[in-house]
Every structure is written in C-alpha cells, then in structure tokens.
Design a protein around this motif. Structure first.
Motif, PDB file in Angstrom:
ATOM      1  N   SER A 120       1.164  -1.139   0.222  1.00 42.70           N
ATOM      2  CA  SER A 120      -0.208  -0.241   0.252  1.00 42.70           C
ATOM      3  C   SER A 120       1.122   1.254   0.310  1.00 42.70           C
ATOM      4  CB  SER A 120      -0.823  -0.321   1.424  1.00 42.70           C
ATOM      5  OG  SER A 120      -1.696   1.075   1.395  1.00 42.70           O
ATOM      6  N   THR A 121       0.439   2.054  -0.463  1.00 49.17           N
ATOM      7  CA  THR A 121       1.428   3.466  -0.658  1.00 49.17           C
ATOM      8  C   THR A 121       0.575   4.816   0.485  1.00 49.17           C
ATOM      9  OG1 THR A 121      -0.385   4.869  -2.128  1.00 49.17           O
ATOM     10  CG2 THR A 121       1.690   3.403  -2.971  1.00 49.17           C
ATOM     11  N   ASP A 122      -0.332   3.392   1.572  1.00 47.11           N
ATOM     12  CA  ASP A 122      -1.394   4.458   2.747  1.00 47.11           C
ATOM     13  C   ASP A 122      -0.673   3.886   3.645  1.00 47.11           C
ATOM     14  OD1 ASP A 122      -2.857   5.879   3.985  1.00 47.11           O
ATOM     15  OD2 ASP A 122      -4.665   5.550   2.419  1.00 47.11           O
ATOM     16  N   PRO A 123      -0.038   5.350   4.684  1.00 47.95           N
ATOM     17  CA  PRO A 123       0.360   4.963   5.876  1.00 47.95           C
ATOM     18  C   PRO A 123      -0.599   4.345   6.416  1.00 47.95           C
ATOM     19  CG  PRO A 123       0.837   6.819   5.502  1.00 47.95           C
ATOM     20  CD  PRO A 123       0.239   6.250   4.112  1.00 47.95           C
ATOM     21  N   ARG A 124      -2.127   4.155   6.497  1.00 51.85           N
ATOM     22  CA  ARG A 124      -2.993   3.552   6.925  1.00 51.85           C
ATOM     23  C   ARG A 124      -3.211   2.467   6.993  1.00 51.85           C
ATOM     24  NH1 ARG A 124      -9.072   4.813   4.747  1.00 51.85           N
ATOM     25  NH2 ARG A 124     -10.080   3.163   5.642  1.00 51.85           N
ATOM     26  N   PHE A 125      -3.270   1.946   6.102  1.00 58.08           N
ATOM     27  CA  PHE A 125      -3.418   0.801   5.473  1.00 58.08           C
ATOM     28  C   PHE A 125      -2.082  -0.436   6.045  1.00 58.08           C
ATOM     29  CE2 PHE A 125      -6.266   2.271   2.928  1.00 58.08           C
ATOM     30  CZ  PHE A 125      -7.623   1.187   3.144  1.00 58.08           C
ATOM     31  N   LEU A 126      -1.093   0.414   6.509  1.00 58.09           N
ATOM     32  CA  LEU A 126       0.213  -0.367   6.021  1.00 58.09           C
ATOM     33  C   LEU A 126       0.776  -0.867   8.237  1.00 58.09           C
ATOM     34  CD1 LEU A 126       2.921   1.736   3.868  1.00 58.09           C
ATOM     35  CD2 LEU A 126       2.894  -0.354   3.519  1.00 58.09           C
ATOM     36  N   ILE A 127       0.260   0.423   8.347  1.00 56.24           N
ATOM     37  CA  ILE A 127      -0.145   0.524  10.555  1.00 56.24           C
ATOM     38  C   ILE A 127      -1.422   1.397  10.622  1.00 56.24           C
ATOM     39  CG2 ILE A 127       1.177   2.586  10.077  1.00 56.24           C
ATOM     40  CD1 ILE A 127       2.336  -0.768  12.439  1.00 56.24           C
ATOM     41  N   SER A 128      -2.085   2.348  10.251  1.00 57.16           N
ATOM     42  CA  SER A 128      -3.107   3.450  11.555  1.00 57.16           C
ATOM     43  C   SER A 128      -3.938   2.247  11.920  1.00 57.16           C
ATOM     44  CB  SER A 128      -2.421   4.491  10.395  1.00 57.16           C
ATOM     45  OG  SER A 128      -1.819   5.021  10.290  1.00 57.16           O
ATOM     46  N   GLU A 129      -4.344   1.365  10.616  1.00 53.30           N
ATOM     47  CA  GLU A 129      -5.884   1.400  11.218  1.00 53.30           C
ATOM     48  C   GLU A 129      -5.129  -0.530  11.963  1.00 53.30           C
ATOM     49  OE1 GLU A 129      -9.125   0.937   9.960  1.00 53.30           O
ATOM     50  OE2 GLU A 129      -8.605   2.994   9.137  1.00 53.30           O
ATOM     51  N   GLN A 130      -4.287  -0.917  11.611  1.00 53.33           N
ATOM     52  CA  GLN A 130      -4.213  -2.083  12.677  1.00 53.33           C
ATOM     53  C   GLN A 130      -3.776  -1.038  14.253  1.00 53.33           C
ATOM     54  OE1 GLN A 130      -2.515  -1.083   9.435  1.00 53.33           O
ATOM     55  NE2 GLN A 130      -2.161  -3.083   8.528  1.00 53.33           N
ATOM     56  N   VAL A 131      -3.079   0.117  14.353  1.00 50.88           N
ATOM     57  CA  VAL A 131      -2.609   0.569  15.535  1.00 50.88           C
ATOM     58  C   VAL A 131      -4.227   0.995  16.244  1.00 50.88           C
ATOM     59  CG1 VAL A 131      -2.173   2.405  17.215  1.00 50.88           C
ATOM     60  CG2 VAL A 131      -0.733   1.005  15.301  1.00 50.88           C
ATOM     61  N   ARG A 132      -5.314   1.610  15.272  1.00 49.57           N
ATOM     62  CA  ARG A 132      -6.739   1.641  15.748  1.00 49.57           C
ATOM     63  C   ARG A 132      -7.864   0.634  16.534  1.00 49.57           C
ATOM     64  NH1 ARG A 132     -11.274   3.933  13.575  1.00 49.57           N
ATOM     65  NH2 ARG A 132     -10.736   3.156  11.257  1.00 49.57           N
ATOM     66  N   GLY A 133      -7.430  -0.599  15.665  1.00 45.19           N
ATOM     67  CA  GLY A 133      -8.246  -1.976  15.843  1.00 45.19           C
ATOM     68  C   GLY A 133      -7.236  -2.576  17.397  1.00 45.19           C
ATOM     69  N   ALA A 134      -6.212  -2.614  17.277  1.00 47.16           N
ATOM     70  CA  ALA A 134      -5.771  -3.120  17.999  1.00 47.16           C
ATOM     71  C   ALA A 134      -6.164  -4.076  19.294  1.00 47.16           C
ATOM     72  CB  ALA A 134      -3.948  -3.201  18.977  1.00 47.16           C
ATOM     73  N   PRO A 135      -6.509  -2.156  20.532  1.00 47.76           N
ATOM     74  CA  PRO A 135      -7.433  -2.425  21.811  1.00 47.76           C
ATOM     75  C   PRO A 135      -8.625  -3.215  21.441  1.00 47.76           C
ATOM     76  CG  PRO A 135      -6.554  -0.496  21.458  1.00 47.76           C
ATOM     77  CD  PRO A 135      -6.256  -0.503  20.033  1.00 47.76           C
ATOM     78  N   TYR A 136      -9.568  -3.373  20.392  1.00 43.87           N
ATOM     79  CA  TYR A 136     -10.522  -3.901  20.451  1.00 43.87           C
ATOM     80  C   TYR A 136     -10.678  -5.236  19.848  1.00 43.87           C
ATOM     81  CZ  TYR A 136     -12.711   0.110  19.485  1.00 43.87           C
ATOM     82  OH  TYR A 136     -13.493   1.812  19.119  1.00 43.87           O
ATOM     83  N   ILE A 137      -8.983  -6.071  20.033  1.00 39.55           N
ATOM     84  CA  ILE A 137      -8.571  -7.023  19.449  1.00 39.55           C
ATOM     85  C   ILE A 137      -8.658  -7.848  20.480  1.00 39.55           C
ATOM     86  CG2 ILE A 137      -7.027  -8.413  18.217  1.00 39.55           C
ATOM     87  CD1 ILE A 137      -7.030  -6.820  15.746  1.00 39.55           C
ATOM     88  N   GLU A 138      -7.292  -6.625  22.061  1.00 41.41           N
ATOM     89  CA  GLU A 138      -6.954  -7.025  22.550  1.00 41.41           C
ATOM     90  C   GLU A 138      -8.241  -7.548  23.194  1.00 41.41           C
ATOM     91  OE1 GLU A 138      -5.726  -4.232  25.638  1.00 41.41           O
ATOM     92  OE2 GLU A 138      -3.961  -5.568  26.431  1.00 41.41           O
TER      93      GLU A 138
END
Ligand code: 1GP
Length: 273
Positions: A120-138
């Motif tokens: 991806s050329t967009d940081p959103r799909f490289l790391i930002s969505e993951q950071v947003r989702g991680a607390p929910y996943i935990e």
C-alpha cells in the motif's frame, strides 16, 4: 468454535498439506446464506472460514455474519457428537476475520489475519488501521495471525481501496523481497492476492518466488475459479487457496457443492516445494 488463544495461529500454520479457505464477504450475502454456504463448505472439506471484504463491511454486519456461521458450525458439531458415526472435529473450523480495516471487527470470530498491506502507498493500510484496531482485538481476546498481505495486478477492489502499488506478473524478485521482509518482521503468513473476482489468479512464478523464503505459510487468492487453477497454485507452493466469488455465484446448493468439489479436487496436486 470459540477457540483457545493460540489455536488459530497453530491451525493456520500447521504443516498438514494444502487446504482451502472460504471467503465470506458480509457485504455480498445475507447472514443466513453466509452460514449455509460455510456449513456446506466445511462439510465438503474447507478448513477455514474467512470473513471480510473491502467495502460495505461495518462492525454490526461482520458481527452478525460471524455469529450466524459460528452458531451453524456449533449446531453441526453438536449433532455430530450425538451421532456414533459423526465426526465432531470436522466442524471445528475457525472463523477468522479478514478485515478491510478497524471498522470490520467482531468478538464472535476466533481470530484475525492481522495484516500489513505491504504494497500500500497509504500509511493507513500499513500501520494506522492496525493501531486503531489493536485495543479492540485485545479486548475481544481473539487470536492474531501476523500476516503480510501483498496485492498483485489486477488487484480489483482491494487494490483500489488499499491504494496498492500493484505487483506485476513478472516481478518475482519483488515478491521474494517482500517475502523476506515479511519473514524478518516475524509475520507467519503471507497472503498473495490478485483481487476478488480477478480475471486471472496470481502468476505461479510469483508464488514460487515467495516459496523460496522458508518459514512462511503461503495463502493465495483472487480469481481461482476451478480445480485446475487451484492445482497450479498448489504446485507452485501455496499452502492455502482462498475462493470467494466462485461460491457467491452459485445459484443453488447443487451448484455450490459442485463448485466446492471442483476447487477441493485441486488440492491433491503435488507441491514442487
Ligand atoms: C479475495 O482472495 C480472495 O480476497 C478471493 O478472491 O473472490 O476471486 O475468489 P475471489
């Protein structure tokens, strides 16, 4: 299945020969149909249910879909346990999120492909969505499968939405470099994607290039429409093949069973790896 933590990663990375995953896109079928399709697929031999899509997959729709599939599999497992000839374990197939972003999560899943869209050329799909989702996943306590996700031409909707700099069919060295990177990051799964509904699946040469890197489980999807295409992917080294569109296009349960049996017949091909 409501698995124990760690079960999904062990299941996905187990060295047990080639397997089939069914992709259920909650934006493309209602929950009853999704559950029915998942049930038939597992009955025919599918060993993983992925739930996700690039668009139209808000949390509530994803959650309703995961819940319906889990309930159907639980019922089938219970029925098998009461039947002396039944095989309860056949129905213990994990339901795993394959999310388009942090808006597509559900505690009813057993796990998640926790992905970096590597090209991806967009940081959103490289790391930002993951950071947003991680607390929910935990909070949900669901299992994570560290996954590198690489989108090849034509790429389809996920290539467009994920702003992927698509890998072309002749870029084997680039695939190998991405596979090495995935391995060095500690990812366990590498998913080579041609895009849902692609007119051609991933070039087997690209699968071979990724297979050169030891230690990664390889998942291949997009545009696999029959047993012959599945065979080519398996021969090139895929551990998992994923199909979605083919199943969505089946008009009734007879066509569904035929399509699944054809795809699953491709799994008996010998891997060259
Ligand atoms: C898409 O790889 C999957 O993410 C499945 O693709 O819909 O073409 O089977 P199809």
């Amino acid at each position: 299945m409501r698995s124990e933590h760690g079960d999904v990663l062990a299941h996905v990375t187990a060295k047990v020969g080639p397997r089939h995953a069914l992709l259920i896109d909650p934006g493309k079928q209602d929950v009853e149909l999704a559950a029915r399709r998942a049930l038939v697929a597992v009955e025919r031999g599918t060993r993983l249910i992925l739930v996700g899509g690039s668009t139209d997959t808000p949390d509530d729709v994803v959650h309703a879909t995961c819940t319906a599939i889990q309930d159907a599999l639980d019922l089938a497992a219970m029925a098998a346990s009461q039947n002396p000839e039944g095989d309860e374990d056949q129905w213990r197939v994990p339901v795993v999120l394959f999310p388009g972003g942090a808006h597509a999560l559900s505690p009813a899943a057993d796990g998640i492909l926790f992905m970096m869209l590597m090209n991806s050329t967009d940081p959103r799909f490289l790391i930002s969505e993951q950071v947003r989702g991680a607390p929910y996943i935990e909070r949900f306590g669901i299992d994570t499968v560290p996954t590198g996700y690489l989108v090849m031409a034509p790429g389809g909707e996920v290539g467009r939405v994920g702003k992927a700099d698509l890998v072309e069919a002749d870029e084997a060295e680039r695939v190998k470099a991405n596979a090495l990177t995935a391995s060095m990051y500690g990812f366990r799964l590498l998913y080579l994607e041609a895009g849902s509904g692609a007119n051609a699946p991933v070039n087997p040469d690209l699968i071979r290039a990724a297979r050169d890197v030891p230690g990664l489980t390889l998942m291949v999807g997009g545009g696999l429409r029959d047993g012959a295409a599945v065979s080519r992917a398996i021969e090139a080294g895929a551990d998992w093949v994923v199909t979605g569109t083919l199943i969505e296009e089946t008009a009734d349960s007879t066509a569904l069973v035929q399509a699944l049996d054809d795809v699953l017949s491709g799994l008996s091909a010998q891997s060259s790896s």
